[in-house]
Motif scaffolding. Structure first.
Motif, PDB file in Angstrom:
ATOM      1  N   GLU A  77      20.422  10.805   5.645  1.00 13.93           N
ATOM      2  CA  GLU A  77      20.003  11.134   4.281  1.00 13.93           C
ATOM      3  C   GLU A  77      20.656  12.450   3.849  1.00 13.93           C
ATOM      4  N   ILE A  78      20.782  12.618   2.538  1.00 15.51           N
ATOM      5  CA  ILE A  78      21.374  13.838   1.971  1.00 15.51           C
ATOM      6  C   ILE A  78      20.451  14.239   0.806  1.00 15.51           C
ATOM      7  N   ILE A  79      20.130  15.510   0.706  1.00 13.28           N
ATOM      8  CA  ILE A  79      19.339  15.979  -0.449  1.00 13.28           C
ATOM      9  C   ILE A  79      20.167  17.024  -1.193  1.00 13.28           C
ATOM     10  N   ILE A  80      20.317  16.837  -2.511  1.00 19.67           N
ATOM     11  CA  ILE A  80      21.044  17.866  -3.276  1.00 19.67           C
ATOM     12  C   ILE A  80      20.229  18.276  -4.517  1.00 19.67           C
ATOM     13  N   PRO A  81      20.415  19.523  -4.985  1.00 18.43           N
ATOM     14  CA  PRO A  81      19.760  19.937  -6.232  1.00 18.43           C
ATOM     15  C   PRO A  81      20.378  19.199  -7.414  1.00 18.43           C
ATOM     16  N   ILE A  82      19.560  18.884  -8.403  1.00 22.97           N
ATOM     17  CA  ILE A  82      20.051  18.141  -9.576  1.00 22.97           C
ATOM     18  C   ILE A  82      19.865  18.994 -10.830  1.00 22.97           C
ATOM     19  N   ASN A  83      20.982  19.407 -11.417  1.00 21.57           N
ATOM     20  CA  ASN A  83      20.936  20.152 -12.681  1.00 21.57           C
ATOM     21  C   ASN A  83      21.660  19.339 -13.740  1.00 21.57           C
ATOM     22  N   HIS A  84      20.924  18.989 -14.793  1.00 22.76           N
ATOM     23  CA  HIS A  84      21.515  18.140 -15.842  1.00 22.76           C
ATOM     24  C   HIS A  84      22.069  18.973 -16.999  1.00 22.76           C
ATOM     25  N   ASN A  85      23.122  18.449 -17.623  1.00 22.60           N
ATOM     26  CA  ASN A  85      23.747  19.105 -18.779  1.00 22.60           C
ATOM     27  C   ASN A  85      23.797  18.128 -19.942  1.00 22.60           C
ATOM     28  N   LEU A  86      23.633  18.682 -21.160  1.00 27.35           N
ATOM     29  CA  LEU A  86      23.841  17.873 -22.362  1.00 27.35           C
ATOM     30  C   LEU A  86      25.329  17.995 -22.703  1.00 27.35           C
ATOM     31  N   SER A 104      18.708   5.952 -16.313  1.00 27.02           N
ATOM     32  CA  SER A 104      17.270   6.023 -16.632  1.00 27.02           C
ATOM     33  C   SER A 104      16.579   7.169 -15.885  1.00 27.02           C
ATOM     34  N   GLN A 105      16.957   7.383 -14.626  1.00 29.83           N
ATOM     35  CA  GLN A 105      16.347   8.479 -13.841  1.00 29.83           C
ATOM     36  C   GLN A 105      16.655   9.828 -14.487  1.00 29.83           C
ATOM     37  N   ALA A 106      17.891   9.993 -14.957  1.00 21.62           N
ATOM     38  CA  ALA A 106      18.307  11.273 -15.540  1.00 21.62           C
ATOM     39  C   ALA A 106      17.565  11.501 -16.865  1.00 21.62           C
ATOM     40  N   LEU A 107      17.461  10.466 -17.706  1.00 28.15           N
ATOM     41  CA  LEU A 107      16.740  10.605 -18.982  1.00 28.15           C
ATOM     42  C   LEU A 107      15.281  10.983 -18.711  1.00 28.15           C
ATOM     43  N   ALA A 108      14.700  10.335 -17.703  1.00 32.53           N
ATOM     44  CA  ALA A 108      13.289  10.609 -17.376  1.00 32.53           C
ATOM     45  C   ALA A 108      13.112  12.043 -16.872  1.00 32.53           C
ATOM     46  N   GLN A 109      14.092  12.560 -16.157  1.00 31.49           N
ATOM     47  CA  GLN A 109      13.983  13.928 -15.610  1.00 31.49           C
ATOM     48  C   GLN A 109      14.137  14.997 -16.710  1.00 31.49           C
ATOM     49  N   PHE A 113      12.835  17.928 -22.964  1.00 31.39           N
ATOM     50  CA  PHE A 113      14.002  18.390 -23.727  1.00 31.39           C
ATOM     51  C   PHE A 113      14.420  17.331 -24.749  1.00 31.39           C
ATOM     52  N   LEU A 114      14.443  16.079 -24.319  1.00 31.51           N
ATOM     53  CA  LEU A 114      14.903  14.998 -25.208  1.00 31.51           C
ATOM     54  C   LEU A 114      13.908  14.743 -26.339  1.00 31.51           C
ATOM     55  N   GLU A 115      12.622  14.924 -26.031  1.00 30.86           N
ATOM     56  CA  GLU A 115      11.612  14.742 -27.080  1.00 30.86           C
ATOM     57  C   GLU A 115      11.838  15.729 -28.228  1.00 30.86           C
ATOM     58  N   LEU A 151      35.783  15.446 -16.395  1.00 27.83           N
ATOM     59  CA  LEU A 151      36.571  14.202 -16.238  1.00 27.83           C
ATOM     60  C   LEU A 151      36.722  13.447 -17.555  1.00 27.83           C
ATOM     61  N   TYR A 152      35.701  13.514 -18.418  1.00 26.55           N
ATOM     62  CA  TYR A 152      35.726  12.716 -19.648  1.00 26.55           C
ATOM     63  C   TYR A 152      35.804  13.595 -20.903  1.00 26.55           C
ATOM     64  N   ASN A 153      36.355  14.816 -20.727  1.00 29.98           N
ATOM     65  CA  ASN A 153      36.654  15.726 -21.853  1.00 29.98           C
ATOM     66  C   ASN A 153      35.435  16.109 -22.691  1.00 29.98           C
ATOM     67  N   LEU A 154      34.316  16.340 -22.026  1.00 30.05           N
ATOM     68  CA  LEU A 154      33.099  16.749 -22.740  1.00 30.05           C
ATOM     69  C   LEU A 154      32.747  18.178 -22.333  1.00 30.05           C
ATOM     70  N   LYS A 155      32.027  18.843 -23.236  1.00 33.88           N
ATOM     71  CA  LYS A 155      31.617  20.231 -22.944  1.00 33.88           C
ATOM     72  C   LYS A 155      30.095  20.282 -22.765  1.00 33.88           C
ATOM     73  N   PRO A 156      29.608  21.153 -21.876  1.00 32.92           N
ATOM     74  CA  PRO A 156      28.147  21.283 -21.766  1.00 32.92           C
ATOM     75  C   PRO A 156      27.609  22.102 -22.948  1.00 32.92           C
ATOM     76  N   LEU A 157      26.870  21.448 -23.859  1.00 33.21           N
ATOM     77  CA  LEU A 157      26.309  22.161 -25.012  1.00 33.21           C
ATOM     78  C   LEU A 157      25.051  22.912 -24.583  1.00 33.21           C
ATOM     79  N   VAL A 158      24.233  22.262 -23.729  1.00 30.92           N
ATOM     80  CA  VAL A 158      23.056  22.924 -23.134  1.00 30.92           C
ATOM     81  C   VAL A 158      23.043  22.588 -21.645  1.00 30.92           C
ATOM     82  N   SER A 159      22.808  23.603 -20.803  1.00 30.66           N
ATOM     83  CA  SER A 159      22.761  23.358 -19.352  1.00 30.66           C
ATOM     84  C   SER A 159      21.325  23.406 -18.846  1.00 30.66           C
ATOM     85  N   ASN A 160      21.107  22.848 -17.664  1.00 27.06           N
ATOM     86  CA  ASN A 160      19.782  22.832 -17.014  1.00 27.06           C
ATOM     87  C   ASN A 160      18.692  22.269 -17.925  1.00 27.06           C
ATOM     88  N   VAL A 161      18.912  21.056 -18.430  1.00 24.86           N
ATOM     89  CA  VAL A 161      17.951  20.459 -19.367  1.00 24.86           C
ATOM     90  C   VAL A 161      16.889  19.615 -18.648  1.00 24.86           C
TER      91      VAL A 161
END
Ligand SMILES: O=C(O)C(=O)C[C@]1(C(=O)O)C=C[C@@H](O)C=C1
Length: 269
Positions: A77-86, A104-109, A113-115, A151-161
């Motif tokens: 098993e591997i455990i890593i921290p998960i930090n999402h970006n918009l 779906s897991q990422a949206l739920a986490q 913020f999304l609300e 990889l897909y030419n996007l910028k992080p508008l908000v980090s750690n969401v």
């Protein structure tokens, strides 16, 4: 040549990040099921898939496929921290965004913020698949890794969401065999009871572990898919299935249950 390792892709997913910690010989697959298939049919020696997140809980597809569809073993098993970006295209402002894409897991986490953002949410097979989809669309954003943004030419508008800063996901490495004993192992098993409705049925099985002082680090139930009220229990216990005491306990559990499967013994991360 290093073992070939498949992972839930495309490149830039969190699973990619987890798989990169064990190999450089990585092959991306677009779904959890196709990662598992790649190991069963021998295209790859190992496969990495997510199994559990600290905010959202189990990745139920992974659990269901391991029980009902594939005979694979958890080798590690591997455990890593998960930090999402918009992630957005160049020049996009927060008020331009009408739709957000992600796994779906990422949206739920990232729910609170999304609300606040008040946008339409769409599921994709992975966070990187979302980034790929959003590339070039001025009103779309993706939730995902900084790597998928690059990889897909996007910028992080908000980090750690994500909901909190201690967000972590546990990934499993699947193989045709599990790990040899290391002295610091756990074993994952699944079972069903003969009669879910009879009083104390689960207790009688759990008592087998407590009588022998075996610590359980996880217990979870999922529908057996055979009708309401019928469940499959997932248990992680400390120890290796090749240890004499554990193997005796597992034989006793097998005798007392209508369905029993060992998902593997592997080192505790
Ligand atoms: O889409 C990804 O990036 C994945 O690796 C999948 C996944 C998951 O299924 O839990 C992995 C880690 C995060 O919890 C969010 C998504």
């Amino acid at each position: 040549m290093q073992n070939k390792v498949s992972f839930l892709g495309p490149n830039g997913t969190f699973t990619h990040e987890a798989a990169s910690t064990i190999s450089e010989n990585l092959i991306s697959y677009c779904s959890i099921q196709s990662v598992m298939e790649s190991v069963v049919n021998g295209e790859c020696d190992k496969g990495v898939v997510p199994i559990e997140n600290s905010i959202e809980g189990s990745v139920t597809l992974t659990l269901d496929l391991l029980v009902h569809k594939f005979n694979l073993m958890i080798e590690n098993e591997i455990i890593i921290p998960i930090n999402h970006n918009l992630l957005v295209n160049d020049g996009v402002r927060i008020e331009d965004i009408s739709d957000v894409y992600s796994h779906s897991q990422a949206l739920a986490q990232c729910q609170p913020f999304l609300e606040k953002l008040n946008v339409k949410k769409h599921f994709t097979l992975s966070t990187a698949a979302a980034a790929k989809k959003v590339e070039g669309h001025k009103n779309y954003a993706a939730i995902g890794t900084l790597t998928s943004g690059k990889l897909y030419n996007l910028k992080p508008l908000v980090s750690n969401v994500q909901d909190n800063d201690t967000n972590q996901t546990r990934f499993i490495i699947l193989s045709k065999k599990d790990h040899i004993p290391t002295g610091h192992d756990k074993t994952s098993i699944v079972f069903s009871l003969y009669d879910d409705a009879s009083s104390g049925a689960l207790y009688k099985v759990l008592k087998i572990f407590s009588n022998k002082n075996i610590n359980l680090s996880k217990i979870e139930s999922r529908p057996s898919k055979e009708g309401l009220g019928s469940y499959i229990f997932f248990i992680d216990l400390e120890g290796h299935r090749n240890d004499k005491s554990i193997s005796e306990i597992l034989s006793e559990v097998k005798e007392k249950t209508s369905f029993f499967k060992i998902l593997g013994s592997y080192p505790i991360y």
